[in-house]
Design a protein around this motif. Structure first.
Motif, PDB file in Angstrom:
ATOM      1  N   LEU A  55     -21.233  33.791  13.965  1.00  0.00           N
ATOM      2  CA  LEU A  55     -21.273  32.331  13.900  1.00  0.00           C
ATOM      3  C   LEU A  55     -21.784  32.262  15.606  1.00  0.00           C
ATOM      4  CD1 LEU A  55     -20.214  29.528  13.735  1.00  0.00           C
ATOM      5  CD2 LEU A  55     -17.925  30.066  14.605  1.00  0.00           C
ATOM      6  N   TYR A  56     -21.418  33.128  16.455  1.00  0.00           N
ATOM      7  CA  TYR A  56     -21.886  33.066  17.883  1.00  0.00           C
ATOM      8  C   TYR A  56     -23.536  32.994  17.814  1.00  0.00           C
ATOM      9  CZ  TYR A  56     -22.305  34.124  22.754  1.00  0.00           C
ATOM     10  OH  TYR A  56     -22.646  33.973  24.172  1.00  0.00           O
ATOM     11  N   ARG A  57     -23.986  33.859  16.779  1.00  0.00           N
ATOM     12  CA  ARG A  57     -25.453  34.106  16.902  1.00  0.00           C
ATOM     13  C   ARG A  57     -26.177  33.104  16.045  1.00  0.00           C
ATOM     14  NH1 ARG A  57     -25.618  40.503  15.946  1.00  0.00           N
ATOM     15  NH2 ARG A  57     -25.297  41.313  18.109  1.00  0.00           N
ATOM     16  N   LEU A  72     -25.152  25.406  21.459  1.00  0.00           N
ATOM     17  CA  LEU A  72     -24.525  26.376  22.263  1.00  0.00           C
ATOM     18  C   LEU A  72     -25.585  26.687  23.311  1.00  0.00           C
ATOM     19  CD1 LEU A  72     -22.396  28.449  23.135  1.00  0.00           C
ATOM     20  CD2 LEU A  72     -23.009  30.105  21.214  1.00  0.00           C
ATOM     21  N   ASP A  73     -25.136  26.689  24.728  1.00  0.00           N
ATOM     22  CA  ASP A  73     -25.923  27.204  25.800  1.00  0.00           C
ATOM     23  C   ASP A  73     -25.141  28.491  26.191  1.00  0.00           C
ATOM     24  OD1 ASP A  73     -27.582  27.368  27.624  1.00  0.00           O
ATOM     25  OD2 ASP A  73     -27.355  25.330  28.471  1.00  0.00           O
ATOM     26  N   LYS A  74     -25.674  29.675  26.143  1.00  0.00           N
ATOM     27  CA  LYS A  74     -25.044  30.714  26.443  1.00  0.00           C
ATOM     28  C   LYS A  74     -25.367  31.397  27.849  1.00  0.00           C
ATOM     29  CE  LYS A  74     -25.495  32.522  21.614  1.00  0.00           C
ATOM     30  NZ  LYS A  74     -26.158  33.387  20.805  1.00  0.00           N
ATOM     31  N   ALA A 121     -15.702  32.153  19.636  1.00  0.00           N
ATOM     32  CA  ALA A 121     -16.907  31.104  19.334  1.00  0.00           C
ATOM     33  C   ALA A 121     -16.154  30.375  18.201  1.00  0.00           C
ATOM     34  CB  ALA A 121     -18.052  31.904  18.399  1.00  0.00           C
ATOM     35  N   PRO A 122     -15.335  30.917  17.343  1.00  0.00           N
ATOM     36  CA  PRO A 122     -14.727  29.989  16.034  1.00  0.00           C
ATOM     37  C   PRO A 122     -13.806  28.778  16.655  1.00  0.00           C
ATOM     38  CG  PRO A 122     -14.591  32.152  15.324  1.00  0.00           C
ATOM     39  CD  PRO A 122     -15.158  32.241  16.714  1.00  0.00           C
ATOM     40  N   LEU A 123     -12.988  29.225  17.838  1.00  0.00           N
ATOM     41  CA  LEU A 123     -12.116  28.258  18.409  1.00  0.00           C
ATOM     42  C   LEU A 123     -13.179  27.122  19.198  1.00  0.00           C
ATOM     43  CD1 LEU A 123      -9.243  28.954  20.583  1.00  0.00           C
ATOM     44  CD2 LEU A 123     -10.967  27.550  21.447  1.00  0.00           C
ATOM     45  N   ALA A 124     -14.011  27.435  19.946  1.00  0.00           N
ATOM     46  CA  ALA A 124     -14.766  26.661  20.536  1.00  0.00           C
ATOM     47  C   ALA A 124     -15.697  25.847  19.677  1.00  0.00           C
ATOM     48  CB  ALA A 124     -15.761  27.448  21.590  1.00  0.00           C
ATOM     49  N   ALA A 125     -16.281  26.483  18.650  1.00  0.00           N
ATOM     50  CA  ALA A 125     -17.115  25.607  17.710  1.00  0.00           C
ATOM     51  C   ALA A 125     -16.356  24.572  17.050  1.00  0.00           C
ATOM     52  CB  ALA A 125     -17.677  26.629  16.675  1.00  0.00           C
ATOM     53  N   PRO A 339     -11.602  28.460  11.808  1.00  0.00           N
ATOM     54  CA  PRO A 339     -12.679  28.635  10.784  1.00  0.00           C
ATOM     55  C   PRO A 339     -13.595  29.426  11.313  1.00  0.00           C
ATOM     56  CG  PRO A 339     -11.643  26.419  10.857  1.00  0.00           C
ATOM     57  CD  PRO A 339     -11.196  26.979  11.910  1.00  0.00           C
ATOM     58  N   THR A 340     -14.032  30.739  10.788  1.00  0.00           N
ATOM     59  CA  THR A 340     -15.204  31.469  11.135  1.00  0.00           C
ATOM     60  C   THR A 340     -16.625  31.145  10.504  1.00  0.00           C
ATOM     61  OG1 THR A 340     -14.559  33.155   9.784  1.00  0.00           O
ATOM     62  CG2 THR A 340     -13.719  33.172  11.860  1.00  0.00           C
TER      63      THR A 340
END
Length: 380
Positions: A55-57, A72-74, A121-125, A339-340
């Motif tokens: 998800l992060y990628r 997403l700004d990494k 990433a799942p929490l933040a998304a 959710p992932t």
């Protein structure tokens, strides 16, 4: 990996301090059992880690896919050090310039010695899907830093958010500081420090903030936090994990437990004790934000008594914190049971999403997750 290395060092020291052959064998067996249990838990979370990293990628940068429902700004630097970075998740509506969104600055847990932003990433998304600009920060970890340094880094992250989040569609007046486990501890210590600075009239020289802003977030949300370090040390000792835990070393020894315990700091402000004086002025407490303390009743890592104890200390100081204990969920589930799957409306190759943005399917969320999202997004 660093967490396991430090745990091995601590376990070795615990064995060396154990007297008697029989006691050493018994302690060694206990430590081996704990290592095996933790290793099994780590293996169980591999599937989550793979999906979280995927998800992060997948999430696009705002400049590359403006039509996506989520961006997403990494690795945004907030202080110039190697680990003083944050990932910023923004709702798609930020691109349309509709409004300034509420903001969550999240600090992860990990015994002050582990954790990376992509893990969440799942929490933040999900929070960003719900309209919350979500910043997932990290900090220098033990043994490369001790807790007082981590507190300063967290405060720097908060300064950065106040001064820069409007460029990412967030409102500096709608910032919630959110911490999990050791992250909740660092957040509360940073807030007490900032409130102390304000009470002493030193904000102009010691806090970096926009003109006219207090430098205090709208609210603090502590999730399964450790707030009384000496009490938690005894709990870890009862479980036989005090040697494996980095807590004592990250605090710089037992003699620092009291000064590094938010619950004790609050108690000492109100009742310093005979012949003692708190380093925090009484006016410190007036500068604290709205406080929400959440805990999991099934938590065996940081028991919910830490949360109820913090709430009790605040109440003795005349501060009513909102507190909620959740059944059927544990220490880890509060941050990984999100959710992932890749959100609908993610656009990877240009174009524009046809999905309605900033909407979450609450059927996929548990009670804790739903409550947290609604709390943080209530200003939407």
């Amino acid at each position: 990996m660093s967490l396991f290395i430090e745990a091995i060092k601590g376990g070795k020291q615990q064995l060396e301090e154990t007297r008697g052959l029989f006691a050493k064998v018994r302690t060694g067996g206990t430590l081996a059992g704990i290592f095996a249990t933790e290793l099994f838990k780590s293996l169980q979370s591999v599937t989550y880690g793979i999906r979280a990293l995927h998800l992060y990628r997948c999430l696009p940068h705002p400049s590359k896919n403006p039509g996506s429902c989520l961006h997403l700004d990494k690795n945004v630097s907030y202080s110039g050090k190697e680990r003083t970075i944050m990932d910023i998740y923004t709702p798609g509506s930020v691109q349309s310039g509709e409004k300034q969104h509420p903001v969550a600055l999240f600090c992860h847990g990990g015994v002050w010695a582990s954790g990376d932003p992509w893990n969440y990433a799942p929490l933040a998304a999900t929070l960003a899907e719900g309209g919350v600009v979500t910043c997932v920060m990290t900090h220098t970890l033990y043994p490369n830093a001790v807790v007082p340094e981590m507190v300063l880094e967290l405060s720097s992250a908060l300064d950065w958010v106040f001064n820069n989040i409007s460029k990412h569609g967030g409102s500096p007046d709608k910032v919630s500081l959110v911490g999990h486990s050791s992250g909740a501890h660092l957040c509360m210590m940073a807030l007490l420090r900032r409130a102390k600075i304000l009470s002493e009239g030193k904000a102009g020289t010691e806090l970096t903030r926009p003109n006219g802003h207090s430098g205090i977030p709208k609210r603090f949300v502590g999730i399964c936090g450790a707030y009384s370090i000496a009490e938690h040390f005894e709990y870890e000792k009862g479980r036989g994990v005090h040697g494996l835990s980095c807590m004592e070393r990250a605090m710089e020894g037992k003699e620092k437990f009291e000064a590094m315990s938010p619950a004790v700091v609050v108690d000492r402000i109100v009742s310093p004790g005979k012949g003692c004086k708190s380093e925090y002025p009484k006016k410190t407490l007036k500068h604290l934000p709205a406080l929400t303390l959440l805990a999991a009743e099934e938590d065996t890592t940081v028991p919910c008594t830490q949360t109820t104890g913090m709430a009790a200390s605040l109440k003795r100081a005349g501060i009513e914190a909102d507190i909620e204990l959740y059944k059927g969920i544990n220490h880890t589930q509060v941050v990984i049971d999100w959710p992932t799957d890749t959100p609908r409306g993610i656009v990877m190759g240009g174009g524009k999403s046809t999905e309605k943005i900033d909407r979450v399917d609450f059927k996929k969320l548990g009670t804790f997750q739903s409550d947290l999202l609604k709390l943080l997004a209530e200003e939407s």
